[in-house]
Motif scaffolding. Structure first.
Motif, PDB file in Angstrom:
ATOM      1  N   ARG A   1    -158.197  55.722 -15.560  1.00 55.01           N
ATOM      2  CA  ARG A   1    -157.889  54.488 -16.742  1.00 55.01           C
ATOM      3  C   ARG A   1    -158.286  54.260 -17.805  1.00 55.01           C
ATOM      4  O   ARG A   1    -159.801  54.956 -17.687  1.00 55.01           O
ATOM      5  N   ARG A   2    -158.036  53.672 -19.076  1.00 56.77           N
ATOM      6  CA  ARG A   2    -158.992  53.230 -19.819  1.00 56.77           C
ATOM      7  C   ARG A   2    -159.435  51.299 -20.564  1.00 56.77           C
ATOM      8  O   ARG A   2    -157.780  51.211 -20.539  1.00 56.77           O
TER       9      ARG A   2
ATOM     10  N   TRP B   1    -146.893  53.663 -18.719  1.00 58.71           N
ATOM     11  CA  TRP B   1    -148.002  53.047 -18.493  1.00 58.71           C
ATOM     12  C   TRP B   1    -148.753  51.752 -18.264  1.00 58.71           C
ATOM     13  O   TRP B   1    -147.805  50.793 -17.766  1.00 58.71           O
ATOM     14  N   THR B   2    -149.132  51.144 -16.616  1.00 62.45           N
ATOM     15  CA  THR B   2    -149.557  50.151 -16.170  1.00 62.45           C
ATOM     16  C   THR B   2    -150.700  49.570 -17.439  1.00 62.45           C
ATOM     17  O   THR B   2    -151.580  50.462 -17.689  1.00 62.45           O
TER      18      THR B   2
ATOM     19  N   ALA C   1    -162.210  40.154 -24.695  1.00 64.48           N
ATOM     20  CA  ALA C   1    -161.110  40.377 -24.094  1.00 64.48           C
ATOM     21  C   ALA C   1    -160.191  41.236 -24.155  1.00 64.48           C
ATOM     22  O   ALA C   1    -160.424  41.964 -26.010  1.00 64.48           O
ATOM     23  N   HIS C   2    -159.936  42.266 -22.896  1.00 58.70           N
ATOM     24  CA  HIS C   2    -159.356  43.431 -23.845  1.00 58.70           C
ATOM     25  C   HIS C   2    -158.381  44.095 -22.499  1.00 58.70           C
ATOM     26  O   HIS C   2    -157.611  42.868 -21.619  1.00 58.70           O
ATOM     27  N   VAL C   3    -157.517  45.320 -22.121  1.00 59.46           N
ATOM     28  CA  VAL C   3    -156.595  46.098 -21.860  1.00 59.46           C
ATOM     29  C   VAL C   3    -156.967  46.658 -21.075  1.00 59.46           C
ATOM     30  O   VAL C   3    -158.039  47.695 -21.423  1.00 59.46           O
ATOM     31  N   VAL C   4    -156.795  47.168 -19.755  1.00 60.54           N
ATOM     32  CA  VAL C   4    -156.918  48.179 -19.060  1.00 60.54           C
ATOM     33  C   VAL C   4    -155.649  49.357 -18.935  1.00 60.54           C
ATOM     34  O   VAL C   4    -154.777  48.625 -18.412  1.00 60.54           O
ATOM     35  N   ALA C   5    -155.956  50.370 -19.145  1.00 58.69           N
ATOM     36  CA  ALA C   5    -153.853  51.000 -19.249  1.00 58.69           C
ATOM     37  C   ALA C   5    -154.204  52.115 -18.148  1.00 58.69           C
ATOM     38  O   ALA C   5    -155.665  53.094 -18.622  1.00 58.69           O
ATOM     39  N   TRP C   6    -153.702  52.427 -17.837  1.00 59.68           N
ATOM     40  CA  TRP C   6    -153.870  54.083 -17.234  1.00 59.68           C
ATOM     41  C   TRP C   6    -151.813  54.237 -16.751  1.00 59.68           C
ATOM     42  O   TRP C   6    -151.193  53.687 -16.201  1.00 59.68           O
TER      43      TRP C   6
END
Length: 98
Positions: free
Chosen positions: A85-86, A37-38, A65-70
Motif C-alpha cells: 500500500r502507498r 484498488w482499495t 489528511a490523505h488516502v492510502v491505496a493498495w
C-alpha cells in the motif's frame, strides 16, 4: 411519508457502533488503469507519520489528511497487496493514474 433505507430491528435493540471502523476512515473500491484498488481516507488526526507520495514524489507530512491505496486484485494475495500500500495526497490520487 418519509422512507427509511435501513431495515428496522424487530427486537428493539440498537446495533452497537464499531468505533474502530469509524475512526479508520471509509474504505472504497476504485478501478484505475484496469485494476481494482482499495482506497481508505486518513484524517489529519490519524496521520501520525510522514510518507512519500508516489504521485508527486513529495512528502505527505504528518497531520495532513490523505488516502492510502493498495491493489484489490493482485495475483500474490491480499497480504502482499496490503504490504504494498502507498500513501497519496488526496489531489495526487484524484488526478493520478496507477
Amino acid at each position: 411519508m418519509a422512507r427509511h433505507n435501513r431495515p428496522r430491528r424487530r427486537d428493539g435493540e440498537h446495533e452497537p457502533l464499531d468505533f474502530d471502523r469509524l475512526s479508520s476512515g471509509l474504505r472504497r473500491t476504485e478501478v484505475r488503469g484496469g485494476h481494482e484498488w482499495t482506497v481508505q481516507s486518513i484524517s489529519a488526526l490519524q496521520a501520525t507519520k510522514s510518507y512519500l507520495c508516489p504521485g508527486c514524489g513529495l512528502h505527505v507530512s504528518s497531520g495532513v489528511a490523505h488516502v492510502v491505496a493498495w491493489r484489490a486484485d493482485g495475483i500474490l494475495g491480499d497480504e502482499a497487496d496490503l504490504a504494498a500500500r502507498r500513501h497519496w495526497h488526496d489531489h495526487c490520487w484524484k488526478i493520478g493514474t496507477s
